[in-house]
Design a protein around this motif. Sequence first.
Motif, PDB file in Angstrom:
ATOM      1  N   TYR A  43       0.834  -1.203   0.000  1.00 20.55           N
ATOM      2  CA  TYR A  43       0.000   0.000   0.000  1.00 20.55           C
ATOM      3  C   TYR A  43       0.877   1.265   0.000  1.00 20.55           C
ATOM      4  O   TYR A  43       1.814   1.393   0.772  1.00 20.55           O
TER       5      TYR A  43
ATOM      6  N   SER B  87       4.433   4.384  -4.020  1.00 19.97           N
ATOM      7  CA  SER B  87       4.146   5.298  -5.121  1.00 19.97           C
ATOM      8  C   SER B  87       5.209   5.333  -6.207  1.00 19.97           C
ATOM      9  O   SER B  87       5.035   6.026  -7.217  1.00 19.97           O
TER      10      SER B  87
ATOM     11  N   PHE C 181      -2.146  -3.809  -3.134  1.00 21.32           N
ATOM     12  CA  PHE C 181      -1.404  -2.908  -4.018  1.00 21.32           C
ATOM     13  C   PHE C 181      -2.075  -1.535  -4.140  1.00 21.32           C
ATOM     14  O   PHE C 181      -1.698  -0.737  -5.007  1.00 21.32           O
ATOM     15  N   SER C 182      -3.018  -1.259  -3.286  1.00 26.03           N
ATOM     16  CA  SER C 182      -3.735   0.014  -3.375  1.00 26.03           C
ATOM     17  C   SER C 182      -2.798   1.199  -3.176  1.00 26.03           C
ATOM     18  O   SER C 182      -1.834   1.137  -2.402  1.00 26.03           O
ATOM     19  N   SER C 183      -3.108   2.270  -3.913  1.00 25.99           N
ATOM     20  CA  SER C 183      -2.346   3.522  -3.836  1.00 25.99           C
ATOM     21  C   SER C 183      -0.883   3.359  -4.233  1.00 25.99           C
ATOM     22  O   SER C 183      -0.047   4.182  -3.873  1.00 25.99           O
ATOM     23  N   SER C 184      -0.592   2.273  -4.950  1.00 28.23           N
ATOM     24  CA  SER C 184       0.742   2.140  -5.546  1.00 28.23           C
ATOM     25  C   SER C 184       0.696   2.739  -6.945  1.00 28.23           C
ATOM     26  O   SER C 184      -0.349   3.184  -7.405  1.00 28.23           O
TER      27      SER C 184
ATOM     28  N   PHE D 276      -6.496  -3.791  -5.767  1.00 27.38           N
ATOM     29  CA  PHE D 276      -5.840  -3.011  -6.817  1.00 27.38           C
ATOM     30  C   PHE D 276      -6.517  -1.648  -7.002  1.00 27.38           C
ATOM     31  O   PHE D 276      -6.866  -1.277  -8.113  1.00 27.38           O
TER      32      PHE D 276
ATOM     33  N   CYS E  92      -5.688   1.226  -7.802  1.00 26.69           N
ATOM     34  CA  CYS E  92      -4.493   1.864  -8.361  1.00 26.69           C
ATOM     35  C   CYS E  92      -4.909   2.811  -9.482  1.00 26.69           C
ATOM     36  O   CYS E  92      -5.362   2.356 -10.542  1.00 26.69           O
TER      37      CYS E  92
ATOM     38  N   LEU F 291      -3.283   2.051 -13.020  1.00 29.09           N
ATOM     39  CA  LEU F 291      -3.400   0.738 -13.666  1.00 29.09           C
ATOM     40  C   LEU F 291      -4.155   0.874 -14.987  1.00 29.09           C
ATOM     41  O   LEU F 291      -5.269   1.405 -15.028  1.00 29.09           O
TER      42      LEU F 291
ATOM     43  N   CYS G  64      -9.600   2.804 -10.122  1.00 29.33           N
ATOM     44  CA  CYS G  64      -8.695   2.549 -11.252  1.00 29.33           C
ATOM     45  C   CYS G  64      -9.140   3.416 -12.429  1.00 29.33           C
ATOM     46  O   CYS G  64      -9.668   2.935 -13.436  1.00 29.33           O
TER      47      CYS G  64
END
Length: 358
Positions: free
Chosen positions: A177, A180, A199-202, A221, A223, A226, A246
């Motif tokens: 998480y 970045s 993988f959130s906020s990556s 995800f 993201c 993405l 996303c």
Amino acid sequence: NEFTAITGQWLKFTASTEIKAIQNVTKIKVVTAEGVTMSTEDLNRLCGADEGENEFPNVTTLDLEYAKVNDNELTKLSWMDNLKTITFPRTTTNIPASCLINNSCKIENVIIPDNSERSVTIGTQAFHTTSLKTVVLGQVDPNGTSSIGTEVFLNDTNLSSVDFHYGWTTIGTHAFYGCSSLKSIVLPEGVTTIKNGAFSSSAIEAIRLPGTLKTIESTAFNCSKLKSITIPASVTNIESESFQECQSLTDVYVLGTDTKIANGAFQSTNTYNYNYQSGSSDMRSSYTNKDSSYPVTILHYPEAAKSKYLNSDILNAISRIRSRPIRQLFAQGRPWTLHHHQWRLCRMEELHAYTEDT
């Protein structure tokens, strides 16, 4: 004994002549004889017993691959002021929680070496530090239960490279998480579960999911960068909000015929907030998002799955698509359940945009 305590002074030692000759080195490799484990005293002098001790002040690289160390004492590595690269022992099975995040350590590179005869568990927030740049997760027992725990790399904003080797099974809650700088990652065969917010906020733009994956949990995800993702046939369950936020997602490729998706799994802004342009020559140019800031997300699925993923009401609606605008066809936007309950999608408009590709 290579160190002699100075009487009356806390954690002050006189080093032997042999040790004095190497106290200013920048790299150390430790090898223990077979059946021998480093003592607490040895590890204390190597790493320091607390913030005030630093017997090897210039060490930037420490290689413990062929050293036997008690796992619960690995947290002492965090006392090393200038340590940048650490190779963990190949016998390690449990990397303790908060292993390298306290004290003065500013680690940049973590290496867990290959050893297919052991499973490894990485504890909560073990490497939660903004200094970390690269990680190698070596091969582990392919029949084991190796896992990356909760928040292991939480908000590691400089982490840009993760090299996964074979055998890991679980990516834990919020494991990556807020990473970045992490733009791409390849997950190896063997991974079965990606947990909540992993993988959130990556900064993930592309990711390879393994053919062993079964479950993608909620918010896994989220993201914003993405762009596309391929869901392998092995995935049986995608939980709600797995791909919310996303906003850049244009294509989702589902390879299986029995994948189940929960309500709200995908960003609604991308999936049913759009205009339809009749007469267009291809799927992509037929739809534009009403908000020009976002694309329309299109779901691609096998022809063999059509009878499972679409119910009769939706099939009838699709047959009329080229003569009537979407906003008229699906103005109600009420929830629908797909045939055989294999998929549940938030709105009929969402599914309609997806399936036009067939």
